[in-house]
Write a protein that holds these residues in place. Structure first.
Motif, PDB file in Angstrom:
ATOM      1  N   VAL A 105       6.951   4.092   2.541  1.00  0.00           N
ATOM      2  CA  VAL A 105       6.217   5.253   2.035  1.00  0.00           C
ATOM      3  C   VAL A 105       7.180   6.400   1.717  1.00  0.00           C
ATOM      4  O   VAL A 105       7.118   7.006   0.636  1.00  0.00           O
ATOM      5  N   ALA A 159       7.813   8.726   9.430  1.00  0.00           N
ATOM      6  CA  ALA A 159       8.404   7.664  10.258  1.00  0.00           C
ATOM      7  C   ALA A 159       7.394   7.306  11.343  1.00  0.00           C
ATOM      8  O   ALA A 159       6.298   6.859  11.044  1.00  0.00           O
ATOM      9  N   ASN A 177       1.291   8.240  11.263  1.00  0.00           N
ATOM     10  CA  ASN A 177       0.062   8.323  12.049  1.00  0.00           C
ATOM     11  C   ASN A 177       0.333   9.079  13.343  1.00  0.00           C
ATOM     12  O   ASN A 177       1.423   8.992  13.899  1.00  0.00           O
ATOM     13  N   THR A 179       0.811  -1.225   0.000  1.00  0.00           N
ATOM     14  CA  THR A 179       0.000   0.000   0.000  1.00  0.00           C
ATOM     15  C   THR A 179       0.843   1.274   0.000  1.00  0.00           C
ATOM     16  O   THR A 179       0.296   2.372  -0.114  1.00  0.00           O
ATOM     17  N   ASP A 182      16.935   9.378   7.933  1.00  0.00           N
ATOM     18  CA  ASP A 182      16.523   8.077   8.463  1.00  0.00           C
ATOM     19  C   ASP A 182      17.695   7.513   9.241  1.00  0.00           C
ATOM     20  O   ASP A 182      18.822   7.530   8.756  1.00  0.00           O
TER      21      ASP A 182
END
Ligand code: NAI
Length: 348
Positions: free
Chosen positions: A182, A235, A258, A144, A201
């Motif tokens: 993503v 992240a 999220n 996704t 990252d």
């Protein structure tokens, strides 16, 4: 609840400790008011069960809002498996987890999240039919992340229109925090739009993979307080706090992570500084739209168009926000609550 409002009370929370495989999982069904609960499975090395429970309760509640904001007739749920996916993930454990999902009788349909891949979902799918976004080989629509990244891109474009009067991202500097599934796709989409992209990252593998795919990507230690036009958290959540919101130099905060805001005051600080925040559950709905499209057997082109239409939802929310002088978070919550209340009263 019976009020029709998505309260903090969850409909059902199930713990499972399977000694044979070492599976420790929690499934949280927040709301099935709009339909059966959809949400991915996160495989993460939580410090303890309390931390895992807090995360799954927050994430499942977010899924209720995400589905309603995307106009989908589904509810919100989420699951967490406690453990380090790099060392504790076995086919037997994933199958035991699938049995747990199966035992819920379809009230919860799972998918991927941090720490789980489409390949894992194929294994989970050997013991339950309540799973979406498996690999194409297993009859699913696969990872996704690409459509999630596409939805974030269009959310950024909508926010750019509000910030600068045009949706183009050409020439803008964008900081992408997290170069995982993503983030690295978003980097590619942004470079294609003519933006300058800085990524960070902590994982050397993630950095190397992203740079290999996109040589134009610049790397930094951190991007949240960099001199960028857009800060894109992709992240883990909770990076925007009352303190960090004071040092963000971007005009827009928009990403896939999220629960980006640690709490409501963090959103108030962004608002008072004139920084546009795109509510995370609106921006990152692309993967959910894909999962629903798969369950309903919709054509890929239609699904992609629906993901691109996240632009319009963001535009609507930012209009409500500026017209009523409320934060985008409050504006989005208002839109969602109205949709859920309407669905509840029509069911009465
Ligand atoms: P992922 O696990 O593939 O990537 C996350 C990346 O973030 C990893 O490379 C990790 O090393 C990095 N990271 C960890 N801590 C960091 C930090 N402090 N600073 C910078 N990078 C850090 O996960 P994925 O799938 O890319 O998801 C990213 C976020 O988007 C998560 O919050 C996830 O819940 C959310 N999301 C993902 C969707 C999907 O379809 N994959 C859909 C909706 C939301």
């Amino acid at each position: 609840g019976s009020s029709g409002e998505p309260s903090d009370a969850h409909e059902r929370v199930v713990f499972r400790h399977d000694h044979a495989t070492g599976l420790k999982a929690i499934v949280a069904i927040h709301s099935t008011v709009l339909g059966r609960a959809l949400g991915g499975t996160r495989f993460y090395p939580y410090g303890d069960e309390h931390e895992a429970l807090a995360d799954v309760l927050r994430l499942s509640r977010g899924m209720t809002y995400k589905a309603a904001a995307a106009g989908l007739p589904y509810g919100g749920g989420k699951a967490v498996i406690i453990g380090d996916p790099a060392t504790t993930k076995t086919p037997e454990l994933l199958q035991a987890y699938g049995s747990l999902v199966e035992s819920l009788g379809g009230d919860y349909v799972t998918g991927g999240d941090v720490g789980t891949t489409a390949d894992d979902l194929d294994i989970i799918g050997t013991t339950t039919s309540y799973v979406a976004t498996r690999t194409a080989a297993a009859g699913g629509t696969g990872d996704t992340a690409p459509l999630t990244a596409l939805g974030v891109l269009h959310s950024m474009r909508a926010a750019a229109m509000h910030a600068w009067g045009e949706p183009s991202l050409s020439g803008r500097r964008v900081g992408v925090e997290g170069l995982g599934k993503v983030g690295r796709r978003l980097v590619g989409l942004l470079l294609d739009e003519g933006a300058t992209v800085i990524g960070c990252d902590p994982s050397p593998e993630a950095r190397a993979l992203a740079r290999g795919l996109h040589p134009k990507l610049a790397l930094a230690e951190r991007v949240i307080d960099e001199e960028v036009d857009i800060y894109g958290p992709c992240a883990m959540g909770g990076t925007v706090t009352s303190a960090s919101a004071e040092v963000i130099r971007a005009r827009i905060v928009c990403g896939a992570a999220n629960n980006q805001l640690l709490d409501a005051p963090a959103g108030d600080v962004l608002q008072s500084r004139g920084i546009i925040w795109v509510p995370d559950y609106v921006a990152n709905a692309g993967g959910l739209v894909q999962g629903v499209g798969e369950l309903e057997g919709r054509p890929t082109d239609d699904v992609q168009r629906d993901v691109e239409a996240i632009f319009d939802t963001v535009d609507q929310i930012l209009r409500v926000s500026s017209d009523q002088s409320i934060t985008p978070g409050s504006a989005a919550d208002r839109v969602v609550r109205a949709r859920i209340a309407a669905a509840t009263s029509s069911a009465d």
